[in-house]
Design a protein around this motif. Structure first.
Motif, PDB file in Angstrom:
ATOM      1  N   LYS A   1      -1.902  38.488  56.176  1.00  0.00           N
ATOM      2  CA  LYS A   1      -1.334  38.024  54.908  1.00  0.00           C
ATOM      3  C   LYS A   1      -0.995  39.210  54.003  1.00  0.00           C
ATOM      4  O   LYS A   1       0.078  39.246  53.377  1.00  0.00           O
ATOM      5  CB  LYS A   1      -2.323  37.094  54.197  1.00  0.00           C
ATOM      6  CG  LYS A   1      -1.771  36.502  52.905  1.00  0.00           C
ATOM      7  CD  LYS A   1      -2.790  35.590  52.239  1.00  0.00           C
ATOM      8  CE  LYS A   1      -2.246  35.047  50.915  1.00  0.00           C
ATOM      9  NZ  LYS A   1      -3.248  34.205  50.217  1.00  0.00           N
ATOM     10  N   THR A   2      -1.888  40.172  53.934  1.00  0.00           N
ATOM     11  CA  THR A   2      -1.626  41.382  53.143  1.00  0.00           C
ATOM     12  C   THR A   2      -0.478  42.181  53.735  1.00  0.00           C
ATOM     13  O   THR A   2       0.415  42.660  53.018  1.00  0.00           O
ATOM     14  CB  THR A   2      -2.893  42.254  53.081  1.00  0.00           C
ATOM     15  OG1 THR A   2      -3.899  41.562  52.347  1.00  0.00           O
ATOM     16  CG2 THR A   2      -2.603  43.591  52.397  1.00  0.00           C
ATOM     17  N   ILE A   3      -0.478  42.314  55.053  1.00  0.00           N
ATOM     18  CA  ILE A   3       0.511  43.159  55.723  1.00  0.00           C
ATOM     19  C   ILE A   3       1.928  42.624  55.545  1.00  0.00           C
ATOM     20  O   ILE A   3       2.885  43.391  55.404  1.00  0.00           O
ATOM     21  CB  ILE A   3       0.155  43.298  57.218  1.00  0.00           C
ATOM     22  CG1 ILE A   3      -1.049  44.226  57.347  1.00  0.00           C
ATOM     23  CG2 ILE A   3       1.321  43.839  58.031  1.00  0.00           C
ATOM     24  CD1 ILE A   3      -1.702  44.184  58.684  1.00  0.00           C
TER      25      ILE A   3
ATOM     26  N   TRP B   1      -7.191  51.189  56.908  1.00  0.00           N
ATOM     27  CA  TRP B   1      -8.278  50.220  57.018  1.00  0.00           C
ATOM     28  C   TRP B   1      -8.627  49.639  55.648  1.00  0.00           C
ATOM     29  O   TRP B   1      -8.869  48.437  55.510  1.00  0.00           O
ATOM     30  CB  TRP B   1      -9.511  50.894  57.631  1.00  0.00           C
ATOM     31  CG  TRP B   1     -10.655  49.944  57.798  1.00  0.00           C
ATOM     32  CD1 TRP B   1     -10.907  49.125  58.865  1.00  0.00           C
ATOM     33  CD2 TRP B   1     -11.696  49.678  56.846  1.00  0.00           C
ATOM     34  NE1 TRP B   1     -12.041  48.368  58.635  1.00  0.00           N
ATOM     35  CE2 TRP B   1     -12.550  48.686  57.404  1.00  0.00           C
ATOM     36  CE3 TRP B   1     -12.006  50.171  55.584  1.00  0.00           C
ATOM     37  CZ2 TRP B   1     -13.671  48.201  56.742  1.00  0.00           C
ATOM     38  CZ3 TRP B   1     -13.123  49.687  54.917  1.00  0.00           C
ATOM     39  CH2 TRP B   1     -13.946  48.716  55.496  1.00  0.00           C
ATOM     40  N   LEU B   2      -8.591  50.483  54.637  1.00  0.00           N
ATOM     41  CA  LEU B   2      -9.022  50.075  53.304  1.00  0.00           C
ATOM     42  C   LEU B   2      -8.186  48.929  52.756  1.00  0.00           C
ATOM     43  O   LEU B   2      -8.721  47.993  52.143  1.00  0.00           O
ATOM     44  CB  LEU B   2      -8.960  51.278  52.349  1.00  0.00           C
ATOM     45  CG  LEU B   2      -9.492  51.062  50.930  1.00  0.00           C
ATOM     46  CD1 LEU B   2     -10.981  50.744  50.984  1.00  0.00           C
ATOM     47  CD2 LEU B   2      -9.235  52.291  50.064  1.00  0.00           C
ATOM     48  N   TYR B   3      -6.860  48.965  52.990  1.00  0.00           N
ATOM     49  CA  TYR B   3      -6.043  47.908  52.393  1.00  0.00           C
ATOM     50  C   TYR B   3      -5.726  46.760  53.356  1.00  0.00           C
ATOM     51  O   TYR B   3      -5.027  45.809  52.987  1.00  0.00           O
ATOM     52  CB  TYR B   3      -4.760  48.472  51.766  1.00  0.00           C
ATOM     53  CG  TYR B   3      -3.662  48.920  52.696  1.00  0.00           C
ATOM     54  CD1 TYR B   3      -2.767  48.019  53.254  1.00  0.00           C
ATOM     55  CD2 TYR B   3      -3.490  50.270  52.999  1.00  0.00           C
ATOM     56  CE1 TYR B   3      -1.746  48.433  54.088  1.00  0.00           C
ATOM     57  CE2 TYR B   3      -2.468  50.699  53.823  1.00  0.00           C
ATOM     58  CZ  TYR B   3      -1.595  49.777  54.368  1.00  0.00           C
ATOM     59  OH  TYR B   3      -0.590  50.204  55.192  1.00  0.00           O
TER      60      TYR B   3
ATOM     61  N   ILE C   1      -1.396  45.655  45.883  1.00  0.00           N
ATOM     62  CA  ILE C   1      -0.849  44.530  46.654  1.00  0.00           C
ATOM     63  C   ILE C   1      -1.951  43.884  47.486  1.00  0.00           C
ATOM     64  O   ILE C   1      -2.057  42.660  47.580  1.00  0.00           O
ATOM     65  CB  ILE C   1       0.307  45.002  47.558  1.00  0.00           C
ATOM     66  CG1 ILE C   1       1.495  45.469  46.718  1.00  0.00           C
ATOM     67  CG2 ILE C   1       0.742  43.882  48.501  1.00  0.00           C
ATOM     68  CD1 ILE C   1       2.608  46.103  47.522  1.00  0.00           C
ATOM     69  N   SER C   2      -2.810  44.712  48.084  1.00  0.00           N
ATOM     70  CA  SER C   2      -3.905  44.215  48.907  1.00  0.00           C
ATOM     71  C   SER C   2      -4.868  43.358  48.098  1.00  0.00           C
ATOM     72  O   SER C   2      -5.298  42.286  48.543  1.00  0.00           O
ATOM     73  CB  SER C   2      -4.650  45.390  49.544  1.00  0.00           C
ATOM     74  OG  SER C   2      -5.803  44.959  50.221  1.00  0.00           O
ATOM     75  N   LEU C   3      -5.204  43.811  46.904  1.00  0.00           N
ATOM     76  CA  LEU C   3      -6.144  43.065  46.069  1.00  0.00           C
ATOM     77  C   LEU C   3      -5.592  41.701  45.679  1.00  0.00           C
ATOM     78  O   LEU C   3      -6.323  40.708  45.631  1.00  0.00           O
ATOM     79  CB  LEU C   3      -6.467  43.881  44.808  1.00  0.00           C
ATOM     80  CG  LEU C   3      -7.298  45.156  45.021  1.00  0.00           C
ATOM     81  CD1 LEU C   3      -7.388  45.950  43.722  1.00  0.00           C
ATOM     82  CD2 LEU C   3      -8.689  44.821  45.542  1.00  0.00           C
TER      83      LEU C   3
END
Length: 478
Positions: free
Chosen positions: A175-177, A166-168, A20-22
């Motif tokens: 926006k990722t969260i 931290w990584l993701y 999802i993060s990518l």
């Protein structure tokens, strides 16, 4: 539960988060990190904020709280709903009007430099401690379920846990969260409902039987009107709940940063109403699960653990219930804990970068480098605070969080109330007294309340703290 099964579940979960993060962090910059480009649908944010607001503390502590508090926590939750209504109609219009990346910029506009810095630092202190407390619970359970079996010490597992967050989040930020929180909320709700159903099956209860069993138990008491001295009295709980929501959501960069990612004010209000009213049924389900688990233990002769927070993990992972319950518990716990912690790290990075370091005055490249360094530093800081909680060995973390909020958010409450409801300006350089003295005075009163007044203070310490701040601001007004 077999630790290798537990580890496989958690690894699978994190692979999904990384994917999802990518996807969501492509072409991201500082604006994406701090505001999410203000393109997120309001209903998506609302679903994610349910999980972020509940956190791992609710997932573990609220069911364990039932034996001591019964269902009286509902009185506080009803106050939460009132608080969300006030936030939607008082604070959100202000934040959108000023177009603030950090909500504490309002204090700079209203009072001046020192008030602005003080407000942001109060948030940073409070959210760092509160988020670490929430993560401590999850880290403790994972240590028992996974890391002890492979010989990894607690302090090392904590840094692994925080490092994964931290990584993701380091690139896509808010926006990722927003999207990982939706994913995590669905896992949390599924785990909660699924656990109730499976425990009911173990007790040979239908859905109707589950409701009847809980309703007729000694745990089902909701309202307290007869004992004014009790910290569980309805008026105290209800008003405290409203103020807790005002400060821990409305004056909290973590929660409001997501609201400010909505396309406009109307969508932001819809978002607050949806997840605000969702709190009531969600907490009823958590309390129902707690009551059901205590009834199950009484019927089967299982001895309750010394710490209330250990009750749900013990039953889910200790072989007392089917392995399916253990799997759902782990997924729900990790989802609840990480949906709260990831946004906390992002908001702390935002507040410190914008409010304290003022990176909006730097070039995009320097601002990005500074933001990444700040993000790493808060990741390490949170890990160390978790280790301190381990040493302190708290019994009920949710109670601890609300008590801490009473001391740390109180001055913020007073500052915003004075700014919104008076037209006075203050001697800005003296605001440090309004930030420091009220928590000290409140602590002294709380320590002696039983001797002086015949009862202990509850969550109304927050209101007292805010009132004292307001009075000191009145004294130092121009």
């Amino acid at each position: 539960m077999n630790p290798f099964i537990s580890a496989s579940i958690i690894l699978f979960y994190f692979i999904l988060l990384i994917i999802i993060s990518l996807v969501t962090s492509k072409n991201s910059d500082n604006t994406t990190f701090f505001r999410g480009n203000r393109k997120a649908p309001w209903y998506v944010i609302a679903i994610g904020m349910v999980g972020a607001s509940l956190s791992g503390v609710t997932f573990i502590s609220v069911p364990g709280w039932v034996e001591a508090q019964q269902f009286t926590y509902i009185q506080t939750v009803l106050g939460f709903v009132l608080g969300y209504i006030v936030i939607a109609n008082l604070l959100l219009p202000l934040y959108y009007k000023l177009k603030l990346p950090s909500i504490y910029s309002y204090l700079n506009t209203r009072f001046g430099f020192w008030s602005y810095k003080s407000g942001s630092l109060l948030f940073i202190i409070s959210r760092s401690i509160g988020s670490a407390a929430r993560l401590y619970l999850m880290a403790n359970v994972l240590q028992i379920a996974v890391f002890d079996a492979v010989g990894i010490p607690f302090h090392f597992s904590v840094f692994i846990t925080i490092g994964l967050i931290w990584l993701y989040t380091f690139k896509g930020g808010i926006k990722t969260i927003i999207w990982t929180d939706v994913f995590q909320t669905l896992f949390l709700i599924g785990a909660l409902i699924g656990t109730i159903i499976f425990v009911g099956i173990e007790m040979d209860l239908s859905l109707k039987g589950i409701v009847a069993t809980i309703s007729n138990s000694e745990h089902a008491k909701i309202f307290v009107f007869d004992d004014w001295k009790s910290s569980q009295h309805f008026v105290k709980q209800f008003i405290s709940g409203a103020f807790i929501t005002l400060v821990m959501t409305g004056l909290d960069q973590d929660m409001m940063q997501k609201n400010l990612a909505c396309k406009n004010l109307i969508d932001a209000k819809k978002n607050v109403y949806l997840y605000g009213f969702a709190f009531l049924p969600m907490n009823i389900l958590f309390l129902s699960l707690g009551a059901l688990l205590y009834i199950f233990m009484a019927q089967t002769g299982i001895e309750a653990p010394a710490k209330a927070d250990d009750m749900y993990p013990m039953l889910a992972l200790g072989g007392y219930l089917p392995i399916t319950v253990g799997i759902m518990f782990l997924l729900g716990l990790v989802a609840a804990a990480y949906s709260s912690a990831d946004s906390a790290l992002t908001s702390l990075t935002t507040a410190f970068s914008i409010d304290i370091l003022e990176i909006n005055k730097l070039s995009e490249t320097k601002a990005r480098t500074t933001r990444i360094i700040v993000h790493i530093c808060f990741t390490i800081l949170m890990a160390f605070i978790i280790l301190i909680f381990k040493i302190l060995h708290q019994d009920s973390i949710i109670d601890t969080i609300y008590v801490l909020a009473g001391y740390t958010y109180g001055p913020l409450l007073g500052l915003y109330a004075f700014g919104l409801f008076t037209k006075y300006i203050i001697k800005d350089k003296l605001v440090i007294f309004a930030a420091v003295l009220p928590p000290i005075i409140t602590g002294i009163i709380d320590f002696n309340a039983e001797k002086w007044f015949g009862f202990r203070l509850g969550y109304e310490k927050l209101i007292l703290n805010g009132l004292l701040t307001f009075l000191i601001l009145w004294v130092i007004r121009e």
